[in-house]
Motif scaffolding. Structure first.
Motif, PDB file in Angstrom:
ATOM      1  N   PHE A 105     -15.264 -25.761  12.043  1.00 13.31           N
ATOM      2  CA  PHE A 105     -15.485 -25.873  13.485  1.00 13.31           C
ATOM      3  C   PHE A 105     -14.650 -24.803  14.189  1.00 13.31           C
ATOM      4  N   SER A 106     -15.207 -24.210  15.235  1.00 11.67           N
ATOM      5  CA  SER A 106     -14.523 -23.117  15.929  1.00 11.67           C
ATOM      6  C   SER A 106     -14.617 -23.283  17.438  1.00 11.67           C
ATOM      7  N   LEU A 107     -13.574 -22.837  18.121  1.00 13.55           N
ATOM      8  CA  LEU A 107     -13.552 -22.777  19.576  1.00 13.55           C
ATOM      9  C   LEU A 107     -12.916 -21.440  19.956  1.00 13.55           C
ATOM     10  N   LEU A 108     -13.578 -20.682  20.835  1.00 17.82           N
ATOM     11  CA  LEU A 108     -13.127 -19.339  21.187  1.00 17.82           C
ATOM     12  C   LEU A 108     -13.244 -19.129  22.686  1.00 17.82           C
ATOM     13  N   TYR A 109     -12.201 -18.530  23.283  1.00 18.07           N
ATOM     14  CA  TYR A 109     -12.231 -18.136  24.686  1.00 18.07           C
ATOM     15  C   TYR A 109     -12.103 -16.617  24.744  1.00 18.07           C
ATOM     16  N   ASN A 110     -13.038 -15.935  25.423  1.00 16.30           N
ATOM     17  CA  ASN A 110     -13.024 -14.479  25.601  1.00 16.30           C
ATOM     18  C   ASN A 110     -12.866 -14.148  27.075  1.00 16.30           C
ATOM     19  N   PHE A 111     -12.035 -13.149  27.373  1.00 14.28           N
ATOM     20  CA  PHE A 111     -11.838 -12.729  28.753  1.00 14.28           C
ATOM     21  C   PHE A 111     -11.624 -11.223  28.798  1.00 14.28           C
TER      22      PHE A 111
END
Length: 181
Positions: A105-111
């Protein structure tokens, strides 16, 4: 369009591990041709300097949860206007949970903030990103998996007529099959 000449860039990273946390600083310097033409999509004839500096952190908890972070700062001298510096920042943070040999399972925040490219009427306004992505993978074998991924675009759609920047919402759901041999 970001590496549009035969000149070479220099990249280096210095890192260490402290108490199970990997940390590093990195940099890249080099030349690139300037941008010109409609929306900045053509390659110009001037060499311009670019500098990228950044840092990264990563680690794990009980070899089940892996976390990571990276931030980078960019300066492009004279890229559109030869008398101006263009600065922008980008980064990401994420966590992966490896449940067992089959499930991940993965969670990613890009900014990223195009900052000095805002209002230039060029494709470089599109550097802006602000998204959250969640995914789940099921591995049939080590080299074969099915992936379900969802992405939420947090930037509002542009309501202008210049056809550059964030012209559409980019949220999606993806179902895919991945195999490598």
């Amino acid at each position: 369009m970001f590496d549009n000449d035969s000149d070479k860039s220099i990249f280096g990273r210095v890192g260490t591990e402290l108490g199970g946390v990997s940390a590093g600083f990195f940099g890249l310097t080099g030349d690139q041709k300037n941008a010109t033409g409609t929306a900045g999509s053509d390659t110009g004839d001037r060499d311009t300097d670019k500098l990228i500096l950044g840092f990264d952190l990563s680690g794990d908890y009980n070899e089940k949860i892996y976390w990571y972070f990276q931030g980078l700062w960019n300066r492009w001298d004279g890229f559109l206007d030869e008398n101006r510096e263009y600065d922008w920042f980008g980064g990401f943070a994420g966590v992966d949970y490896i449940h067992n040999d089959f499930w991940a399972f993965s969670l990613l925040y890009n900014f990223a903030d195009a900052n000095d490219f805002d209002g230039t009427g060029t494709v470089y306004e599109g550097i802006d990103i602000n998204t959250i992505t969640a995914g789940v993978s099921y591995y049939f074998m080590r080299n074969m998996k099915v992936v379900l991924e969802g992405n939420l675009d947090l930037i509002e759609k542009d309501n202008d007529t210049d056809f550059v920047g964030h012209e559409s919402k980019e949220s999606y759901v993806l179902l895919g099959f991945d195999a490598a041999f």
